[in-house]
Design an enzyme around this catalytic site. Structure first.
Site, PDB file in Angstrom:
ATOM      1  N   GLY A 165       3.339   0.950  -0.895  1.00  0.00           N
ATOM      2  CA  GLY A 165       3.828   0.072  -1.954  1.00  0.00           C
ATOM      3  C   GLY A 165       5.065  -0.702  -1.535  1.00  0.00           C
ATOM      4  O   GLY A 165       5.604  -1.497  -2.312  1.00  0.00           O
ATOM      5  N   TYR A 166       5.512  -0.499  -0.312  1.00  0.00           N
ATOM      6  CA  TYR A 166       6.718  -1.178   0.171  1.00  0.00           C
ATOM      7  C   TYR A 166       6.556  -2.702   0.144  1.00  0.00           C
ATOM      8  O   TYR A 166       7.413  -3.425  -0.361  1.00  0.00           O
ATOM      9  CB  TYR A 166       7.049  -0.683   1.591  1.00  0.00           C
ATOM     10  CG  TYR A 166       8.189  -1.434   2.216  1.00  0.00           C
ATOM     11  CD1 TYR A 166       9.501  -1.218   1.785  1.00  0.00           C
ATOM     12  CD2 TYR A 166       7.967  -2.371   3.211  1.00  0.00           C
ATOM     13  CE1 TYR A 166      10.551  -1.923   2.340  1.00  0.00           C
ATOM     14  CE2 TYR A 166       9.015  -3.087   3.774  1.00  0.00           C
ATOM     15  CZ  TYR A 166      10.306  -2.858   3.334  1.00  0.00           C
ATOM     16  OH  TYR A 166      11.337  -3.562   3.884  1.00  0.00           O
ATOM     17  N   THR A 167       5.431  -3.178   0.687  1.00  0.00           N
ATOM     18  CA  THR A 167       5.160  -4.619   0.712  1.00  0.00           C
ATOM     19  C   THR A 167       5.147  -5.178  -0.709  1.00  0.00           C
ATOM     20  O   THR A 167       5.752  -6.207  -1.000  1.00  0.00           O
ATOM     21  CB  THR A 167       3.772  -4.878   1.348  1.00  0.00           C
ATOM     22  OG1 THR A 167       3.679  -4.151   2.566  1.00  0.00           O
ATOM     23  CG2 THR A 167       3.548  -6.355   1.599  1.00  0.00           C
ATOM     24  N   LEU A 168       4.452  -4.469  -1.567  1.00  0.00           N
ATOM     25  CA  LEU A 168       4.320  -4.901  -2.951  1.00  0.00           C
ATOM     26  C   LEU A 168       5.678  -5.026  -3.634  1.00  0.00           C
ATOM     27  O   LEU A 168       5.953  -5.995  -4.329  1.00  0.00           O
ATOM     28  CB  LEU A 168       3.445  -3.890  -3.697  1.00  0.00           C
ATOM     29  CG  LEU A 168       3.161  -4.234  -5.147  1.00  0.00           C
ATOM     30  CD1 LEU A 168       2.290  -5.468  -5.221  1.00  0.00           C
ATOM     31  CD2 LEU A 168       2.492  -3.071  -5.846  1.00  0.00           C
ATOM     32  N   LYS A 199      -4.186   3.689  -2.342  1.00  0.00           N
ATOM     33  CA  LYS A 199      -4.031   5.052  -1.804  1.00  0.00           C
ATOM     34  C   LYS A 199      -2.961   5.786  -2.616  1.00  0.00           C
ATOM     35  O   LYS A 199      -1.781   5.737  -2.272  1.00  0.00           O
ATOM     36  CB  LYS A 199      -3.587   4.993  -0.342  1.00  0.00           C
ATOM     37  CG  LYS A 199      -4.594   4.447   0.640  1.00  0.00           C
ATOM     38  CD  LYS A 199      -3.991   4.476   2.046  1.00  0.00           C
ATOM     39  CE  LYS A 199      -4.952   3.961   3.081  1.00  0.00           C
ATOM     40  NZ  LYS A 199      -4.330   3.866   4.417  1.00  0.00           N
ATOM     41  N   ASP A 204      -8.093  -4.982   8.953  1.00  0.00           N
ATOM     42  CA  ASP A 204      -8.300  -4.988  10.399  1.00  0.00           C
ATOM     43  C   ASP A 204      -7.822  -3.722  11.093  1.00  0.00           C
ATOM     44  O   ASP A 204      -7.000  -2.973  10.571  1.00  0.00           O
ATOM     45  CB  ASP A 204      -7.531  -6.150  11.028  1.00  0.00           C
ATOM     46  CG  ASP A 204      -6.032  -5.884  11.050  1.00  0.00           C
ATOM     47  OD1 ASP A 204      -5.453  -5.671   9.967  1.00  0.00           O
ATOM     48  OD2 ASP A 204      -5.438  -5.847  12.146  1.00  0.00           O
ATOM     49  N   ASP A 235      -0.680   0.789  -0.091  1.00  0.00           N
ATOM     50  CA  ASP A 235      -0.467   2.028   0.650  1.00  0.00           C
ATOM     51  C   ASP A 235       0.839   2.652   0.146  1.00  0.00           C
ATOM     52  O   ASP A 235       0.863   3.209  -0.940  1.00  0.00           O
ATOM     53  CB  ASP A 235      -0.444   1.660   2.145  1.00  0.00           C
ATOM     54  CG  ASP A 235      -0.450   2.856   3.064  1.00  0.00           C
ATOM     55  OD1 ASP A 235      -1.255   3.766   2.837  1.00  0.00           O
ATOM     56  OD2 ASP A 235       0.329   2.880   4.031  1.00  0.00           O
ATOM     57  N   GLY A 292      -4.819  -9.715   5.123  1.00  0.00           N
ATOM     58  CA  GLY A 292      -5.938  -8.847   4.744  1.00  0.00           C
ATOM     59  C   GLY A 292      -6.655  -9.187   3.450  1.00  0.00           C
ATOM     60  O   GLY A 292      -7.829  -8.896   3.297  1.00  0.00           O
TER      61      GLY A 292
END
Ligand code: 5GP
Ligand code: MG
Length: 178
Positions: free
Chosen positions: A108-111, A134, A162, A106, A48
């Site tokens: 923050g998990y990925t981060l 967010k 997406d 969002d 993204g």
């Protein structure tokens, strides 16, 4: 109001292209100022963030490199939980100043996974730049050092983001019409 349909869903314009571009200029100015005389490695999270990264990176006037990275998950052999691995960091980033570029923060998990991975590599510093944030969904304590816009906890597309793989080429950010 500008509207668009992707597959079965209707979206309305939330942040117009010119507003996004102005804000990215401001973000780049802040980064140029904060890192003056320093060398930076930008790590852009796929998929993204690629549009945001391309626009922001061209406004950076520092000695800088950029790589596109991805979090790959696989089932751990010993634990039942899925293990995340950061792939695509091919250069030596030890002692480098890192700025992680993401499209949207969002939960923050990925981060958190990415910051944990980078912390193991003895980098000089890590900061985060995201186009969208967010706050109502965010569950982590990692500061978002540079963000473009705080948005409500609604599903958005466009400008790299997406819906089912579509909508990344929209110039503005659009929000799902409920
Ligand atoms: P997190 O791990 O912070 O919950 O989620 C981050 C990732 O989820 C983002 O990088 C993005 O890929 C995806 N995501 C979160 N919110 C949205 C959204 O509103 N729209 C789209 N298209 N993707 C989102
Ligand atoms: Mg993402």
């Amino acid at each position: 109001m500008k509207e668009t349909v992707i597959l079965d869903k209707k979206f309305s314009e939330l942040i117009p292209e010119d507003v996004i571009m102005n804000r990215i200029n401001q973000m780049a100015e802040a980064i140029n100022r904060d890192y003056e005389e320093k060398e930076v490695v930008f790590l852009s999270i796929l998929n993204g963030a690629f549009v945001f990264a391309a626009d922001l990176f061209r406004k950076i006037n520092l000695k800088a490199r950029i790589s596109f990275v991805k979090l790959a998950s696989y089932e751990g052999t010993r634990s039942s939980g899925s293990v995340k691995e950061l792939i695509g960091v091919n250069e030596d980033i030890s002692n480098m100043h890192i700025i992680v570029l993401d499209d949207i923060i969002d939960t923050g998990y990925t981060l958190e996974c990415i910051v944990d991975e980078l912390s193991k590599r003895k980098v000089a510093s890590i900061r985060i730049a995201a186009l969208l944030f967010k706050p109502a969904a965010y569950t982590k304590n990692i500061p978002i050092d540079y963000f473009g816009f705080e948005i409500p906890n609604d599903f958005v597309v466009g400008y790299g983001l997406d819906y089912e793989g579509y909508g990344r080429n929209l110039h503005s950010v659009y929000v799902l019409v409920k």
